[in-house]
Motif scaffolding. Sequence first.
Motif, mmCIF file in Angstrom:
data_model
loop_
_atom_site.group_PDB
_atom_site.id
_atom_site.type_symbol
_atom_site.label_atom_id
_atom_site.label_comp_id
_atom_site.label_asym_id
_atom_site.label_seq_id
_atom_site.Cartn_x
_atom_site.Cartn_y
_atom_site.Cartn_z
ATOM 1 N N ALA A 272 35.365 30.640 29.985
ATOM 2 C CA ALA A 272 35.099 31.329 28.703
ATOM 3 C C ALA A 272 34.454 32.677 29.006
ATOM 4 O O ALA A 272 33.528 32.769 29.812
ATOM 5 N N GLY A 273 34.968 33.724 28.376
ATOM 6 C CA GLY A 273 34.437 35.056 28.654
ATOM 7 C C GLY A 273 34.640 35.993 27.487
ATOM 8 O O GLY A 273 35.478 35.745 26.605
ATOM 9 N N LEU A 274 33.862 37.081 27.495
ATOM 10 C CA LEU A 274 33.911 38.057 26.393
ATOM 11 C C LEU A 274 33.683 39.461 26.944
ATOM 12 O O LEU A 274 32.912 39.651 27.890
ATOM 13 N N ASN A 275 34.373 40.439 26.334
ATOM 14 C CA ASN A 275 34.095 41.857 26.573
ATOM 15 C C ASN A 275 34.283 42.576 25.246
ATOM 16 O O ASN A 275 34.534 41.912 24.213
ATOM 17 N N THR A 276 34.153 43.855 25.253
ATOM 18 C CA THR A 276 34.323 44.648 24.042
ATOM 19 C C THR A 276 34.976 45.971 24.416
ATOM 20 O O THR A 276 34.756 46.456 25.541
ATOM 21 N N PRO A 277 35.747 46.558 23.494
ATOM 22 C CA PRO A 277 36.271 47.902 23.793
ATOM 23 C C PRO A 277 35.165 48.967 23.779
ATOM 24 O O PRO A 277 35.332 50.024 24.359
ATOM 25 N N ARG A 278 34.030 48.669 23.114
ATOM 26 C CA ARG A 278 32.923 49.653 23.035
ATOM 27 C C ARG A 278 32.020 49.444 24.250
ATOM 28 O O ARG A 278 31.097 48.637 24.209
ATOM 29 N N ALA B 60 26.044 39.203 22.727
ATOM 30 C CA ALA B 60 27.106 38.185 22.665
ATOM 31 C C ALA B 60 27.815 38.058 24.018
ATOM 32 O O ALA B 60 28.174 36.949 24.447
ATOM 33 N N ILE B 61 28.009 39.181 24.706
ATOM 34 C CA ILE B 61 28.686 39.163 26.017
ATOM 35 C C ILE B 61 27.809 38.435 27.049
ATOM 36 O O ILE B 61 28.296 37.583 27.795
ATOM 37 N N VAL B 62 26.521 38.766 27.061
ATOM 38 C CA VAL B 62 25.615 38.081 28.007
ATOM 39 C C VAL B 62 25.531 36.589 27.665
ATOM 40 O O VAL B 62 25.536 35.731 28.556
ATOM 41 N N ALA B 63 25.492 36.271 26.379
ATOM 42 C CA ALA B 63 25.416 34.858 25.966
ATOM 43 C C ALA B 63 26.652 34.086 26.438
ATOM 44 O O ALA B 63 26.551 32.939 26.887
ATOM 45 N N THR B 64 27.814 34.714 26.353
ATOM 46 C CA THR B 64 29.064 34.029 26.711
ATOM 47 C C THR B 64 29.274 33.990 28.224
ATOM 48 O O THR B 64 29.631 32.949 28.791
ATOM 49 N N ASN B 65 29.073 35.127 28.885
ATOM 50 C CA ASN B 65 29.445 35.239 30.310
ATOM 51 C C ASN B 65 28.359 34.727 31.255
ATOM 52 O O ASN B 65 28.653 34.404 32.396
ATOM 53 N N LEU B 66 27.122 34.695 30.788
ATOM 54 C CA LEU B 66 26.030 34.330 31.690
ATOM 55 C C LEU B 66 25.238 33.115 31.181
ATOM 56 O O LEU B 66 25.194 32.073 31.848
ATOM 57 N N THR B 67 24.622 33.246 29.999
ATOM 58 C CA THR B 67 23.742 32.163 29.532
ATOM 59 C C THR B 67 24.529 30.872 29.345
ATOM 60 O O THR B 67 24.048 29.785 29.702
ATOM 61 N N ALA B 68 25.742 30.977 28.817
ATOM 62 C CA ALA B 68 26.541 29.760 28.594
ATOM 63 C C ALA B 68 26.901 29.084 29.909
ATOM 64 O O ALA B 68 26.951 27.846 29.980
ATOM 65 N N SER C 65 34.645 38.068 37.918
ATOM 66 C CA SER C 65 35.496 39.267 37.859
ATOM 67 C C SER C 65 35.232 40.118 39.089
ATOM 68 O O SER C 65 34.155 40.008 39.691
ATOM 69 N N VAL C 66 36.172 41.005 39.413
ATOM 70 C CA VAL C 66 35.861 41.993 40.452
ATOM 71 C C VAL C 66 34.656 42.832 40.037
ATOM 72 O O VAL C 66 33.947 43.369 40.873
ATOM 73 N N ALA C 67 34.413 42.905 38.722
ATOM 74 C CA ALA C 67 33.229 43.627 38.227
ATOM 75 C C ALA C 67 31.939 42.886 38.578
ATOM 76 O O ALA C 67 30.845 43.449 38.460
ATOM 77 N N GLY C 68 32.057 41.631 39.011
ATOM 78 C CA GLY C 68 30.896 40.869 39.466
ATOM 79 C C GLY C 68 30.815 40.795 40.979
ATOM 80 O O GLY C 68 29.868 40.253 41.535
ATOM 81 N N TRP C 69 31.830 41.333 41.638
ATOM 82 C CA TRP C 69 31.878 41.334 43.112
ATOM 83 C C TRP C 69 31.278 42.627 43.650
ATOM 84 O O TRP C 69 30.505 42.633 44.592
ATOM 85 N N GLY C 70 31.641 43.743 43.016
ATOM 86 C CA GLY C 70 31.094 45.045 43.387
ATOM 87 C C GLY C 70 31.016 45.890 42.132
ATOM 88 O O GLY C 70 31.642 45.560 41.122
ATOM 89 N N PHE C 71 30.262 46.970 42.175
ATOM 90 C CA PHE C 71 30.108 47.805 40.978
ATOM 91 C C PHE C 71 31.445 48.438 40.607
ATOM 92 O O PHE C 71 32.104 49.058 41.430
ATOM 93 N N ALA D 96 27.280 43.732 34.086
ATOM 94 C CA ALA D 96 25.946 43.171 34.366
ATOM 95 C C ALA D 96 25.996 41.640 34.307
ATOM 96 O O ALA D 96 25.435 40.956 35.171
ATOM 97 N N SER D 97 26.689 41.103 33.312
ATOM 98 C CA SER D 97 26.715 39.638 33.167
ATOM 99 C C SER D 97 27.539 38.993 34.279
ATOM 100 O O SER D 97 27.174 37.936 34.797
ATOM 101 N N LYS D 98 28.634 39.624 34.679
ATOM 102 C CA LYS D 98 29.456 39.052 35.751
ATOM 103 C C LYS D 98 28.749 39.177 37.098
ATOM 104 O O LYS D 98 28.879 38.293 37.947
ATOM 105 N N THR D 99 27.985 40.251 37.307
ATOM 106 C CA THR D 99 27.202 40.364 38.543
ATOM 107 C C THR D 99 26.138 39.273 38.572
ATOM 108 O O THR D 99 25.933 38.605 39.602
ATOM 109 N N ALA D 100 25.479 39.070 37.445
ATOM 110 C CA ALA D 100 24.402 38.076 37.390
ATOM 111 C C ALA D 100 24.934 36.659 37.594
ATOM 112 O O ALA D 100 24.256 35.813 38.194
ATOM 113 N N VAL D 101 26.134 36.406 37.124
ATOM 114 C CA VAL D 101 26.684 35.060 37.292
ATOM 115 C C VAL D 101 26.977 34.776 38.779
ATOM 116 O O VAL D 101 26.939 33.625 39.226
ATOM 117 N N GLY D 102 27.207 35.825 39.552
ATOM 118 C CA GLY D 102 27.342 35.666 41.002
ATOM 119 C C GLY D 102 26.028 35.212 41.621
ATOM 120 O O GLY D 102 26.016 34.365 42.526
#
Length: 241
Positions: free
Chosen positions: A90-96, A109-117, A141-147, A157-163
């Motif tokens: 389960a994951g979330l992002n936004t166009p903004r 909402a993104i942190v709640a879905t991608n990390l806290t959940a 995500s690759v966004a959680g592997w490297g910047f 930030a949430s995908k990095t933290a989940v790593g």
Amino acid sequence: MGKPGRVLWVTGAGSGMGRAAAVAAGAGGRRVALSGRRAEALEEVAEAVRAAGGEALVVPLDVTDVAAIDAAHATIADAWGRVDDLVLSAGLNTPRRTWSDQRIDDFQAIVATNLTAVAAVVQASIEDLRAASGVVVVISSVAGWGFKPGTGIAYAASKTAVGVLCRDLNVAEWPNGVRATHLCPGDVDTDFLSMRPQVPDAEGREGMLSPDDVARAVLFALDAPSHVRIDELVITPTHLR
Ligand SMILES: NC(=O)c1ccc[n+]([C@@H]2O[C@H](COP(=O)([O-])OP(=O)(O)OC[C@H]3O[C@@H](n4cnc5c(N)ncnc54)[C@H](OP(=O)(O)O)[C@@H]3O)[C@@H](O)[C@H]2O)c1
């Protein structure tokens, strides 16, 4: 191959990589509990899991509702005794996504879905995972592997933290038999792309990974022998810069 009879709980199971992993696990004879918000989509996936040779249980869930996670876990434990392994897709992002247009309610909402959940589902299942020598596969995500600028501030930030969460699970819980995989895909042709500021067209999607490409890697981690830990997997289309 496969680990028939093991109970796998998949979040984000109604579509994309969660769906593909659930069906692949069903083909290996697993019992698969399917969670996401859209019950109708989950029912369709349940049929596909059964057609592939597995058993399926539909457990609708909004993963940002921590009380509901505990209730969903209880439903699975009532049906099948316990949860042996997890795939958290389960994951979330936004166009903004920039400092000019992001909104803090989207950020939360993104942190709640991608990390806290992710933490909450693992927490609800931790005793089961210990008893089962369970594997937790987090679809990051690759966004959680490297910047990776441009993927969204809250998202990266949430995908990095989940790593970090996966590394902590591996360091703290290995004596209890629990292993975690931080799985980091690049572009995958799924509905998730509709949350990009510029949604890729058919031409833009050519050469992207398919959900099945990632599902193969998920099963590789799930099916590894108990003395083998797959800490991190990075999977990208060959064209990714
Ligand atoms: N596609 C890519 O290029 C890409 C690349 C790297 C990483 N990822 C990651 O891969 C994961 C899976 O995404 P996907 O590409 O397979 O796209 P997807 O088909 O859109 O899957 C995302 C799933 O998450 C579920 N979900 C979202 N919010 C939820 C909530 N609050 N509670 C329960 N379920 C929720 C959605 O189901 P409902 O709407 O029914 O709840 C949906 O089935 C995500 O974590 C994403 O960040 C995607």
